[in-house]
Scaffold this motif. Sequence first.
Motif, mmCIF file in Angstrom:
data_model
loop_
_atom_site.group_PDB
_atom_site.id
_atom_site.type_symbol
_atom_site.label_atom_id
_atom_site.label_comp_id
_atom_site.label_asym_id
_atom_site.label_seq_id
_atom_site.Cartn_x
_atom_site.Cartn_y
_atom_site.Cartn_z
ATOM 1 N N ALA A 1 -1.933 -5.349 4.852
ATOM 2 C CA ALA A 1 -1.408 -4.167 4.156
ATOM 3 C C ALA A 1 -0.027 -3.787 4.677
ATOM 4 C CB ALA A 1 -2.369 -2.999 4.320
ATOM 5 N N ASP A 2 1.004 -3.975 3.844
ATOM 6 C CA ASP A 2 2.338 -3.454 4.150
ATOM 7 C C ASP A 2 2.388 -2.027 3.633
ATOM 8 O OD1 ASP A 2 2.879 -5.902 5.138
ATOM 9 O OD2 ASP A 2 4.508 -6.394 3.756
ATOM 10 N N GLN A 3 2.539 -1.071 4.553
ATOM 11 C CA GLN A 3 2.384 0.340 4.200
ATOM 12 C C GLN A 3 3.712 1.011 3.859
ATOM 13 O OE1 GLN A 3 -0.003 2.432 7.159
ATOM 14 N NE2 GLN A 3 -1.032 0.521 7.711
ATOM 15 N N PHE A 4 3.643 1.873 2.825
ATOM 16 C CA PHE A 4 4.786 2.709 2.448
ATOM 17 C C PHE A 4 4.283 4.139 2.290
ATOM 18 C CE2 PHE A 4 7.586 4.940 -0.410
ATOM 19 C CZ PHE A 4 8.854 4.537 -0.027
ATOM 20 N N SER A 5 4.867 5.064 3.028
ATOM 21 C CA SER A 5 4.401 6.443 2.995
ATOM 22 C C SER A 5 4.935 7.194 1.781
ATOM 23 C CB SER A 5 4.843 7.182 4.266
ATOM 24 O OG SER A 5 4.561 8.571 4.153
ATOM 25 N N LEU A 6 4.022 7.870 1.091
ATOM 26 C CA LEU A 6 4.399 8.752 -0.014
ATOM 27 C C LEU A 6 4.504 10.207 0.450
ATOM 28 C CD1 LEU A 6 2.260 7.302 -2.947
ATOM 29 C CD2 LEU A 6 4.730 7.092 -2.626
ATOM 30 N N GLY A 7 4.518 10.416 1.754
ATOM 31 C CA GLY A 7 4.705 11.766 2.274
ATOM 32 C C GLY A 7 3.412 12.548 2.370
ATOM 33 N N LEU B 1 0.849 -1.185 0.000
ATOM 34 C CA LEU B 1 0.000 0.000 0.000
ATOM 35 C C LEU B 1 0.885 1.236 0.000
ATOM 36 C CD1 LEU B 1 -2.759 1.438 0.310
ATOM 37 C CD2 LEU B 1 -2.512 1.168 2.788
ATOM 38 N N MET B 2 0.782 2.053 -1.060
ATOM 39 C CA MET B 2 1.574 3.275 -1.182
ATOM 40 C C MET B 2 0.626 4.465 -1.223
ATOM 41 S SD MET B 2 4.298 1.926 -4.064
ATOM 42 C CE MET B 2 5.084 3.540 -4.208
ATOM 43 N N ALA B 3 0.683 5.301 -0.189
ATOM 44 C CA ALA B 3 -0.241 6.427 -0.099
ATOM 45 C C ALA B 3 0.355 7.513 0.785
ATOM 46 C CB ALA B 3 -1.574 5.969 0.450
ATOM 47 N N THR B 4 -0.270 8.679 0.761
ATOM 48 C CA THR B 4 0.176 9.788 1.601
ATOM 49 C C THR B 4 -0.141 9.510 3.063
ATOM 50 O OG1 THR B 4 -1.933 10.927 1.281
ATOM 51 C CG2 THR B 4 -0.133 11.485 -0.247
ATOM 52 N N ASP B 5 0.516 10.248 3.942
ATOM 53 C CA ASP B 5 0.277 10.086 5.378
ATOM 54 C C ASP B 5 -1.194 10.322 5.715
ATOM 55 O OD1 ASP B 5 2.959 9.570 5.745
ATOM 56 O OD2 ASP B 5 3.461 11.641 6.250
ATOM 57 N N GLN B 6 -1.810 11.287 5.033
ATOM 58 C CA GLN B 6 -3.216 11.594 5.295
ATOM 59 C C GLN B 6 -4.097 10.383 5.069
ATOM 60 O OE1 GLN B 6 -4.821 14.719 2.860
ATOM 61 N NE2 GLN B 6 -6.789 14.768 3.926
#
Length: 343
Positions: free
Chosen positions: A278-284, A262-267
């Motif tokens: 869901a393995d999360q990756f922050s897009l800022g 899962l690649m998404a913004t912090d929001q």
Amino acid sequence: MVKTVIFQPAEVKQAAKLIQAGQLVAFPTETVYGLGADATNEEAVKQVYLAKGRPSDNPLIVHVSSLAMVEHFAAEIPAKAKQLMDRFWPGSLTIILRVKPGTLSKTVTGGLDTVAFRFPDCQPTLDLISQAGVPIVGPSANTSGKPSPTTANHVYHDLNNKIAGIIDNGPTRVGVESTVLDMSTSQPVILRPGAVTKQDIEGVIGSIDINHHQVKQDEVPKAPGMKYKHYAPNAQVYIVDPADDWGEVAAVIAQSKEQVGLMATDQVLHAHVWSVQADQFSLGTGVQEASAHLFEGLRDFDNQEEIHQIFCQGFEPTGLGAAYMNRLNKSAGGAHFRDLLNK
């Protein structure tokens, strides 16, 4: 097989000697890391294609450290092109011009009568070019088709023992490749979007076009990224469009029997409860940070064999968002979250 040496920016002189000797050295830019070779040495340039597994009809960008280098190889530099060089160089704008006959091999130009020039905004690489005394070709320093490298470690992962050296300047700032603008035709046209936007360019030279032509199988592209599959991890990427419901995305992931990326913004990440699948990756925090970290996230999940699906946040395709979505669409092969729901 060669031993790949990691150089620090203060050791550029040693890297330049390798370039002069016909070796391959990966170099940093503000966009992504490039794979460098002496642009005037045809045998060295051929090794770039071999190291990457790159199709031979995919032309290369020539990186320069002065306008004099461009003047040596370009048949002419139109007035509007000079205006853009004055405004955006050094920077993330590649300009295609007519090549001066007999100055560069067809291995560099893909057999075309044009060549792409870029003046990168990265001092170690400008030092490398100046100390080598030659322009250097510089496609992204990765295995062809995979996500572009934004750190020296990404390069090392793909090309260790295939190239002589890597200059490590830390993570890149922009994260998506340069804008490519064709100035060899009567009407300038963007062939690949990047951080220098259509609006930026039009603010200097007036109206330009954006390419919508699909390159055919038997056709040679004028710029990288126009014909072949690019930026793709092993897992299938799905674009979550701005209009999509992230609650629906969370529900689909929760129903998965396997881990997903899962690649998404912090929001977005903080607004929902995500299942352990869901393995999360922050897009800022927005599109600028997302562009800087897009390839990093794709590579991160590419190194996890258990990840077979990646859900990645899309943005409106305006400004820098146009470059971000261009790369994300290619990575996903045009697949969207809605496509998955409709299966």
